[in-house]
Motif scaffolding. Structure first.
Motif, short mmCIF file in Angstrom:
data_model
loop_
_atom_site.label_atom_id
_atom_site.label_comp_id
_atom_site.label_asym_id
_atom_site.label_seq_id
_atom_site.Cartn_x
_atom_site.Cartn_y
_atom_site.Cartn_z
N ALA A 108 44.12 55.17 53.67
CA ALA A 108 42.81 54.31 53.79
C ALA A 108 42.78 53.47 52.82
CB ALA A 108 41.52 55.43 53.45
N PRO A 109 42.50 52.12 53.14
CA PRO A 109 42.45 50.99 52.04
C PRO A 109 41.18 51.13 51.24
CG PRO A 109 41.73 50.45 54.42
CD PRO A 109 42.11 51.64 54.49
N VAL A 110 41.45 50.72 50.14
CA VAL A 110 40.43 50.62 48.95
C VAL A 110 40.48 49.26 48.38
CG1 VAL A 110 39.62 51.82 47.02
CG2 VAL A 110 41.15 53.19 48.63
N MET A 111 39.30 48.67 48.81
CA MET A 111 38.80 47.59 48.04
C MET A 111 38.37 47.64 46.42
SD MET A 111 39.64 45.68 50.67
CE MET A 111 39.12 44.07 50.11
N THR A 112 39.23 46.86 45.83
CA THR A 112 38.82 46.86 44.14
C THR A 112 39.01 45.58 43.67
OG1 THR A 112 39.24 47.77 42.25
CG2 THR A 112 40.90 47.48 43.71
N ARG A 113 38.09 45.22 42.83
CA ARG A 113 38.46 43.93 41.80
C ARG A 113 38.86 44.34 40.43
NH1 ARG A 113 35.32 39.74 44.20
NH2 ARG A 113 33.98 40.30 45.74
N LEU A 114 39.83 43.98 40.20
CA LEU A 114 40.83 44.13 38.91
C LEU A 114 40.92 42.88 38.02
CD1 LEU A 114 43.69 46.47 40.19
CD2 LEU A 114 41.53 46.93 39.29
N ARG A 115 40.53 43.13 36.90
CA ARG A 115 40.66 41.78 35.82
C ARG A 115 42.29 41.80 35.52
NH1 ARG A 115 35.85 40.27 35.20
NH2 ARG A 115 33.85 41.69 35.10
N GLU A 118 44.16 44.70 34.00
CA GLU A 118 44.65 45.79 35.04
C GLU A 118 45.62 45.43 35.97
OE1 GLU A 118 40.54 45.18 35.79
OE2 GLU A 118 39.68 46.97 34.66
N ARG A 119 45.58 44.05 36.30
CA ARG A 119 46.63 43.48 37.16
C ARG A 119 47.84 43.74 36.51
NH1 ARG A 119 42.70 39.64 38.21
NH2 ARG A 119 44.24 38.26 37.28
N GLN A 120 47.91 43.42 35.04
CA GLN A 120 49.15 43.42 34.56
C GLN A 120 49.68 44.71 34.44
OE1 GLN A 120 47.86 41.44 30.81
NE2 GLN A 120 48.63 39.48 31.48
N VAL A 121 48.89 45.60 34.29
CA VAL A 121 49.56 47.33 34.27
C VAL A 121 50.12 47.33 35.60
CG1 VAL A 121 48.62 49.48 34.38
CG2 VAL A 121 47.77 48.23 32.73
N LEU A 122 49.74 47.13 36.73
CA LEU A 122 50.08 47.41 37.88
C LEU A 122 51.48 46.55 38.33
CD1 LEU A 122 46.77 47.16 40.35
CD2 LEU A 122 48.08 49.25 38.92
N ASP A 123 51.60 45.52 37.70
CA ASP A 123 52.51 44.50 37.73
C ASP A 123 53.53 45.17 36.86
OD1 ASP A 123 51.21 42.94 39.55
OD2 ASP A 123 50.70 41.19 37.90
N THR A 124 53.51 45.79 35.71
CA THR A 124 54.34 46.34 34.95
C THR A 124 55.16 47.60 35.56
OG1 THR A 124 53.29 45.79 33.30
CG2 THR A 124 54.79 47.43 32.81
N LEU A 125 54.10 48.35 36.24
CA LEU A 125 54.81 49.18 37.26
C LEU A 125 55.78 48.95 38.18
CD1 LEU A 125 51.65 51.56 37.29
CD2 LEU A 125 53.57 52.07 35.77
N ILE A 126 55.57 47.67 38.76
CA ILE A 126 56.26 47.17 40.04
C ILE A 126 57.60 46.79 39.19
CG2 ILE A 126 56.48 45.40 41.38
CD1 ILE A 126 53.53 45.43 41.95
N ALA A 127 57.41 46.03 38.18
CA ALA A 127 58.75 45.39 37.31
C ALA A 127 59.49 46.75 37.06
CB ALA A 127 58.05 44.52 36.53
#
Length: 188
Positions: A108-115, A118-127
């Motif tokens: 299920a898609p989940v809509m969220t707004r990240l500052r 928080e986006r940097q945390v996600l991008d670090t996990l990707i990197a």
């Protein structure tokens, strides 16, 4: 949020509705707003005690696949009835020889707004190769929190059930809801 009583009724419905020979044991039913996941134990394949790990994994995988194909019609009939009754999709899985296999299930898609932090945390996990996308990284974070906070989440769910019971007794509750809530409290 589903209450303990609703969860018990749901489990009871599946226990009564599933064919007796489908699973050795109905091990778990989980439910959220979109999906009901039904997991049962099936017999493990007979292997020599000294079977290599690769042989064991292949045997467990093929046993789960055989079960999936053989029981498809029965599971689909139960799922259609449950989806109509509970207004949620039904997904299936098996436990076999200590291994859990989930069949098609809802993502299920989940809509969220990240500052940005928080986006940097996600991008670090990707990197770091932990996730392929921000969506994967967010799911990874949720699984990590889930693994480490089961006790806290259980306590929170219990609190929410209590809040729902109290809310049902409030002045804005429909008369039959308040009566039901009072009756439920008397049964505890």
């Amino acid at each position: 949020m589903i209450t303990t009583e609703q969860r018990e009724k749901l489990r009871g419905w599946f226990a009564g509705r599933l064919p007796d020979d489908l699973f050795e044991e109905l091990t778990e039913i989980t439910v959220d707003r979109e999906e009901i996941t039904v997991i049962g134990r099936i017999p493990a394949p007979r292997l020599a005690e000294d079977a290599p790990a690769a042989e064991r994994e292949a045997a467990l995988g093929s046993r789960a696949q055989e079960f999936r194909e053989r029981t498809r019609e029965d599971r689909m009939a139960v799922a259609r009835e449950a989806e109509h009754r509970f207004r949620r999709k039904v997904s299936w899985g098996v436990e076999c020889g200590g291994r859990r296999t989930l069949f098609t299930h809802v993502a299920a898609p989940v809509m969220t707004r990240l500052r940005q932090p928080e986006r940097q945390v996600l991008d670090t996990l990707i990197a770091g190769g932990v996730a392929r996308s921000r969506s994967d990284a967010l799911a990874w974070c949720v699984r990590l929190v889930q693994r480490h906070t089961d006790d806290w989440l259980t306590e929170l769910r219990d609190s929410l059930e209590h809040v729902q019971r109290v809310r049902a007794q409030g002045p804005d509750a429909e008369p039959d809801q308040a009566d039901h809530a009072e009756h439920t409290d008397d049964e505890e």
